[in-house]
Design a protein around this motif. Structure first.
Motif, PDB file in Angstrom:
ATOM      1  N   UNK A 187      72.812 -29.793  50.008  1.00 14.01           N
ATOM      2  CA  UNK A 187      72.574 -28.563  49.253  1.00 14.01           C
ATOM      3  C   UNK A 187      71.501 -28.767  48.193  1.00 14.01           C
ATOM      4  N   UNK A 188      71.650 -29.827  47.400  1.00 11.77           N
ATOM      5  CA  UNK A 188      70.678 -30.090  46.328  1.00 11.77           C
ATOM      6  C   UNK A 188      69.273 -30.306  46.888  1.00 11.77           C
ATOM      7  N   UNK A 189      69.200 -30.876  48.096  1.00 14.22           N
ATOM      8  CA  UNK A 189      67.898 -31.136  48.717  1.00 14.22           C
ATOM      9  C   UNK A 189      67.350 -29.909  49.438  1.00 14.22           C
ATOM     10  N   UNK A 190      68.137 -28.807  49.464  1.00 11.94           N
ATOM     11  CA  UNK A 190      67.662 -27.560  50.057  1.00 11.94           C
ATOM     12  C   UNK A 190      67.678 -27.524  51.565  1.00 11.94           C
ATOM     13  N   UNK A 191      68.636 -28.248  52.185  1.00 13.80           N
ATOM     14  CA  UNK A 191      68.657 -28.329  53.641  1.00 13.80           C
ATOM     15  C   UNK A 191      69.787 -27.515  54.290  1.00 13.80           C
ATOM     16  N   UNK A 192      70.464 -26.675  53.507  1.00 19.05           N
ATOM     17  CA  UNK A 192      71.534 -25.860  54.073  1.00 19.05           C
ATOM     18  C   UNK A 192      71.011 -24.449  54.306  1.00 19.05           C
ATOM     19  N   UNK A 193      70.950 -24.017  55.564  1.00 16.26           N
ATOM     20  CA  UNK A 193      70.403 -22.708  55.927  1.00 16.26           C
ATOM     21  C   UNK A 193      71.359 -21.580  55.552  1.00 16.26           C
ATOM     22  N   UNK A 194      70.787 -20.490  55.001  1.00 27.33           N
ATOM     23  CA  UNK A 194      71.586 -19.316  54.640  1.00 27.33           C
ATOM     24  C   UNK A 194      72.854 -19.748  53.917  1.00 27.33           C
ATOM     25  N   UNK A 195      72.653 -20.561  52.907  1.00 23.43           N
ATOM     26  CA  UNK A 195      73.765 -21.199  52.220  1.00 23.43           C
ATOM     27  C   UNK A 195      73.584 -20.960  50.737  1.00 23.43           C
ATOM     28  N   UNK A 237      74.589 -26.108  59.828  1.00 22.33           N
ATOM     29  CA  UNK A 237      74.887 -26.738  58.540  1.00 22.33           C
ATOM     30  C   UNK A 237      75.919 -27.845  58.702  1.00 22.33           C
ATOM     31  N   UNK A 238      76.972 -27.567  59.459  1.00 22.81           N
ATOM     32  CA  UNK A 238      78.018 -28.563  59.672  1.00 22.81           C
ATOM     33  C   UNK A 238      77.494 -29.760  60.462  1.00 22.81           C
ATOM     34  N   UNK A 295      75.835 -35.423  60.771  1.00 23.48           N
ATOM     35  CA  UNK A 295      74.776 -36.413  61.025  1.00 23.48           C
ATOM     36  C   UNK A 295      74.706 -37.432  59.892  1.00 23.48           C
ATOM     37  N   UNK A 296      74.680 -36.916  58.664  1.00 16.99           N
ATOM     38  CA  UNK A 296      74.601 -37.807  57.511  1.00 16.99           C
ATOM     39  C   UNK A 296      75.867 -38.655  57.410  1.00 16.99           C
ATOM     40  N   UNK A 297      77.025 -38.032  57.641  1.00 21.16           N
ATOM     41  CA  UNK A 297      78.293 -38.755  57.575  1.00 21.16           C
ATOM     42  C   UNK A 297      78.305 -39.911  58.573  1.00 21.16           C
ATOM     43  N   UNK A 298      77.880 -39.650  59.811  1.00 21.91           N
ATOM     44  CA  UNK A 298      77.844 -40.689  60.844  1.00 21.91           C
ATOM     45  C   UNK A 298      76.862 -41.788  60.462  1.00 21.91           C
ATOM     46  N   UNK A 299      75.680 -41.392  59.990  1.00 19.36           N
ATOM     47  CA  UNK A 299      74.667 -42.376  59.606  1.00 19.36           C
ATOM     48  C   UNK A 299      75.186 -43.296  58.509  1.00 19.36           C
ATOM     49  N   UNK A 300      75.893 -42.727  57.550  1.00 20.03           N
ATOM     50  CA  UNK A 300      76.393 -43.534  56.437  1.00 20.03           C
ATOM     51  C   UNK A 300      77.630 -44.336  56.821  1.00 20.03           C
ATOM     52  N   UNK A 301      78.438 -43.799  57.721  1.00 19.94           N
ATOM     53  CA  UNK A 301      79.623 -44.548  58.163  1.00 19.94           C
ATOM     54  C   UNK A 301      79.220 -45.747  59.008  1.00 19.94           C
TER      55      UNK A 301
END
Length: 346
Positions: free
Chosen positions: A254-262, A329-330, A335-341
């Motif tokens: 969200x802070x990075x502005x990557x959530x569409x229509x959010x 969005x989900x 994607x980020x969750x998997x990358x970090x896990x």
């Protein structure tokens, strides 16, 4: 007799040593799971993962899944084959866990769980799961878009959009990713212990007998996804830290502005209208595919909205109920969750 006695003693020693080694290995797996922490990625990496949505074929995949998928029907077989072929083309090892079970109304039916593994040689797995069958309604066609064509499409999209990153992880034999598409989640007549979650019950029992459950770090179950503005909560204390990680990922995207229509803003929370992952726990005994694994002490992260979508088990749960922006969005969050896990090299 003395020779036989000596053999028995030696055999007993061997058995005790083997048992101790197994317990030691089990303890190591449990310790590795409990000590595992995410590796936070940079803002540039978050942007890279978010940009993968631009080349996503989510809509095309979803069209193949938005059909009636009652066990035993032609649509069910077509969807099963599509999922299998899709993942095999991405070089995942795909296994069909086939079995027969007695059902009301239709009698004995053949079920097929789909298990896709990135690296079968890995010691431990993060497991993402959903069900791919749709509910039976007499003389009516129920599509089940949120229940659960959309979660299936999301998992396929994650595999395809992250293909190059995940392929680079295949050489890691310590931790890998597994995708499970359960069959027969829906009841045919009335939900009960023998008429529901056919596939999950069978696979949990089988993996317990094969001593494979200890290799699951966590089972992340996706269900009833696709409608706008879902509310998620942490349902289990032992996976609360990983739920908090999802919350963190959502805020960073969200802070990075990557959530569409959010419209949620972590900077101005009083102005928010949307937040998916709520910062609190919620006790709700929801019967779903995770139950047979939960009863066998597998850590569960259950991603199902509370309350359920308005279209739940209604004929209106079709393509018109799906908000693609919410789904994308989900997918970005996962994607980020998997990358970090998995500690992917970004």
């Amino acid at each position: 007799m003395p020779r036989l006695h000596c053999v028995c003693v030696l055999l007993a020693v061997i058995i005790l040593q083997a048992s101790a080694q197994v317990k030691f290995a089990d303890g190591n797996l449990k310790q590795a799971r409990e000590n595992h922490r995410p590796k936070e990625i940079s803002l540039a990496a978050i942007e890279k993962l978010s940009s993968l949505s631009k080349t996503s074929n989510l809509n095309d995949v979803l069209k193949r899944l938005l059909v009636e998928r009652v066990v035993g029907t032609a649509g069910h077989e077509e969807v099963r084959n599509f999922i299998v072929e899709y993942l095999r083309k991405l070089a995942w090892q795909v296994e069909l866990d086939e079995f027969e079970d007695e059902t009301p109304i239709f009698g004995k039916l053949k079920f097929s769980n789909i298990v896709a593994t990135l690296n079968p040689n890995a010691e431990r797995f993060l497991v993402l799961a959903c069900h791919y069958d749709s509910k039976y309604f007499k003389n009516q066609v129920f599509i089940g878009a949120t229940d659960s064509a959309v979660p299936c499409a999301m998992m396929l999209d994650l595999a395809s959009s992250m293909q190059s990153l995940l392929n680079a992880k295949k050489s890691d034999n310590s931790l890998s990713l597994q995708l499970v598409f359960f069959d027969g989640e829906e009841a045919f007549q009335q939900w009960g212990p023998k008429d529901s979650i056919y596939g999950a019950r069978h696979l949990a029992e089988r993996w317990e007998a094969e001593d494979k459950l200890k290799r699951i770090d966590m089972l992340v179950l996706l269900d009833l996804l696709g409608t706008p503005d879902p509310n998620f909560y942490s349902y289990f204390q032992n996976t609360e830290s990983w739920y908090a990680q999802l919350l963190s990922v959502e805020e960073r995207l969200d802070r990075a502005g990557h959530m569409d229509r959010y419209t949620y803003s972590s900077v101005a929370p009083n102005q928010r209208t949307v937040r998916y992952f709520q910062p609190r726990s919620y006790y709700a005994y929801i019967e779903d595919d995770h139950i047979p694994f939960l009863r066998r002490n597998v850590p569960i992260l259950h991603l199902i909205p509370t309350p359920f979508p308005d279209v739940w088990h209604k004929l209106s749960d079709d393509g018109t109920a799906v908000d693609i922006s919410t789904v994308q969005n989900l997918i970005k969050v996962f994607r980020v969750f998997i990358a970090e896990y998995l500690h992917l090299d970004m």
